[in-house]
Enzyme design. Structure first.
Site, PDB file in Angstrom:
ATOM      1  N   LYS A 222      -1.072   0.925  -4.588  1.00 58.95           N
ATOM      2  CA  LYS A 222      -0.231   2.139  -4.638  1.00 58.95           C
ATOM      3  C   LYS A 222       0.765   2.034  -5.789  1.00 58.95           C
ATOM      4  O   LYS A 222       1.483   1.042  -5.897  1.00 58.95           O
ATOM      5  CB  LYS A 222       0.524   2.252  -3.302  1.00 58.95           C
ATOM      6  CG  LYS A 222       1.699   3.232  -3.295  1.00 58.95           C
ATOM      7  CD  LYS A 222       1.309   4.579  -2.753  1.00 58.95           C
ATOM      8  CE  LYS A 222       2.462   5.568  -2.660  1.00 58.95           C
ATOM      9  NZ  LYS A 222       3.290   5.406  -1.473  1.00 58.95           N
ATOM     10  N   ASP A 353       2.558  10.693   5.692  1.00 58.61           N
ATOM     11  CA  ASP A 353       3.764   9.965   5.284  1.00 58.61           C
ATOM     12  C   ASP A 353       4.634   9.603   6.492  1.00 58.61           C
ATOM     13  O   ASP A 353       5.823   9.348   6.332  1.00 58.61           O
ATOM     14  CB  ASP A 353       4.587  10.772   4.264  1.00 58.61           C
ATOM     15  CG  ASP A 353       5.102   9.895   3.126  1.00 58.61           C
ATOM     16  OD1 ASP A 353       5.028   8.659   3.242  1.00 58.61           O
ATOM     17  OD2 ASP A 353       5.585  10.452   2.113  1.00 58.61           O
TER      18      ASP A 353
END
Ligand code: ZN
Length: 460
Positions: A222, A353
């Site tokens: 990421k 998220d």
């Protein structure tokens, strides 16, 4: 009841703790016995492709052996134990979560989480149960303590979904994940422990930090392709890592058969990330027609994370006026971006998220918690998907967000992982029935039943 696939060999509700101690399987060369059973459904949603009315699957061990109309399966497998559900579909994937054990909405809570990792793990444990209870059998964690938690789940110390984690989010200095309000030495201390946050500047440091994530066991890398919303000093519209840095990290990850997921709000970051070979765009708030076309051309996947934005919009008191204004602008663009992506046919995967459950004393706790992740499907339907498309985004498209690390899962298909759920309603008529655990009547992961009517998900 031992060996009954309905409960699974280790989840016999009649067992006692004393029983657990004596049920160690002796070491043997013999093939372990693979439980075989049938699940028949009024409606079978395979994840990809058309639903089957009165469909069934045959399961052997942790794999799906056969899928088809119940009438044909009943003929060949009438001798096997059979379970019935109203709707059968693959277990869902949330492709953007965090397990950070945060109990407060404050930056220094991340320091506490790093320093007290046993406490962090304990705080995450109920979230893992909530996810499984709500029908999520796999998650992709884009920074957090998921690698350690997954190890505990694999060992059988915890119960939860399969976790595919990036370990850290990699940011340039001053970028989205540099946690601006923290004093630099505190932040550097977090980085030294190779926890959920890392900075790197220039190609050599970028390569080093990607390799550190591989060393930690990351299944995906990421990075920050743009500024963020929650971060204090940067602008979500601005590109962060340079094209050169992003390309170097993509190539390094690819050598280890990993793909990169880039946090990207602004269009400049989205375009640079796609040109560098980034495979998943997280958030994608300023995606327009041109960016959507490039995503399709590059075979990239969009993980929008609308849930956190909607939760943020409903939590004005927790933002500074400047922070809330920043969120409101991004939220408007992101809604347009979702609609654009869906209209153009960009491949989407569901991600929320979701970061963790706050204590009940926190007024945000009802809104912000793991287990409501399927709200993301509702937003995708509002933005233009059919319920069947939203289910595909939450199931079959999940493993695609891991590139070569993606398992054969997310579909009711021969040879695929036996991760699937029963729902006591029809999500094609109302996608909202997937939200929360209420209508999720059954959960199987790797062929083992973790939830059935009258028996919730639990540790033992
Ligand atoms: Zn995130």
């Amino acid at each position: 009841m031992r060996g009954n696939p309905f409960f699974g060999p280790d989840l016999d509700p009649t067992s006692s703790m004393e029983g657990l101690a004596t049920r160690q399987t002796p070491w043997t060369d013999a093939e372990p016995k693979k439980d075989k059973f049938v699940v028949e459904a009024d409606l079978l949603i395979p994840g990809k492709g058309d639903p089957i009315e009165h469909g069934s699957i045959v399961v052997e061990g942790n794999k799906i052996l056969q899928v088809g109309e119940s009438i044909s399966i009943a003929k060949d497998y009438s001798h096997l134990p059979k379970y019935h559900v109203k709707t059968l579909m693959p277990g869902m994937w949330d492709c953007h979560v965090h397990f950070l054990g945060a109990q407060r909405v404050a930056w220094d809570s991340l320091l506490e989480a790093q320093q007290k990792q046993a406490l962090t793990g304990a705080r995450c444990a109920p979230d893992l149960l909530r996810l499984l209870d709500a029908g999520f059998t796999s998650v992709r964690e884009m920074a957090g303590y998921g690698i350690q938690l997954d190890q505990a789940i694999e060992e059988g110390s915890l119960v939860g979904p399969k976790i595919y984690s990036s370990n850290a989010i990699i940011s340039p200095t001053g970028g989205h994940a540099d946690l601006h309000p923290l004093p630099k030495p505190w932040y550097d201390d977090l980085c030294r422990q190779n926890g959920p946050f890392q900075t790197a500047d220039g190609v050599p440091e970028c390569l080093k930090v990607v390799r550190m994530q591989l060393r930690a066991g990351a299944k995906v890398i990421k990075i920050c392709g743009s500024g963020g919303v929650g971060s204090e000093l940067d602008n979500p519209v601005d590109q962060q890592f340079s094209s050169e840095e992003m390309t170097a990290m993509v190539d390094e990850a690819a050598r280890a058969q990993r793909i990169i997921g880039a946090h990207c709000h602004g269009k400049a970051g989205i375009m640079a990330a796609l040109h560098a070979g980034v495979k998943t765009i997280e958030h994608g708030s300023y995606l327009d027609d041109e960016a959507a076309d490039l995503m399709i051309q590059k075979g990239a996947i969009l993980v929008t994370t609308r849930l956190i934005v909607e939760n943020g919009l409903q939590s004005k008191d927790f933002f500074s006026p400047k922070g809330y204004a920043k969120l409101s602008v991004v939220a408007k663009h992101q809604w347009n971006a979702m609609q654009t992506a869906i209209r153009k046919g960009v491949t989407c995967a569901i991600g929320t998220d979701s970061t963790g459950t706050l204590p009940p004393s926190n007024p945000l706790s009802k809104l912000v918690r793991q287990g409501l992740n399927a709200k993301e499907l509702v937003y995708h339907v509002k933005a233009g998907m059919t319920p069947l498309q939203a289910i595909e985004a939450a199931t079959a498209n999940g493993p695609l967000t891991l590139g070569p690390q993606g398992p054969k899962a997310g579909q009711l298909r021969e040879g695929y992982d036996a991760d699937f759920i029963g729902v006591d309603a029809n999500p094609l008529e109302d996608i909202g029935v997937l939200v929360g655990p209420g209508h999720v009547s059954h959960v199987w992961r790797q062929g083992k039943c973790y939830k059935s009517p009258g028996r919730g998900v639990s540790f033992i």
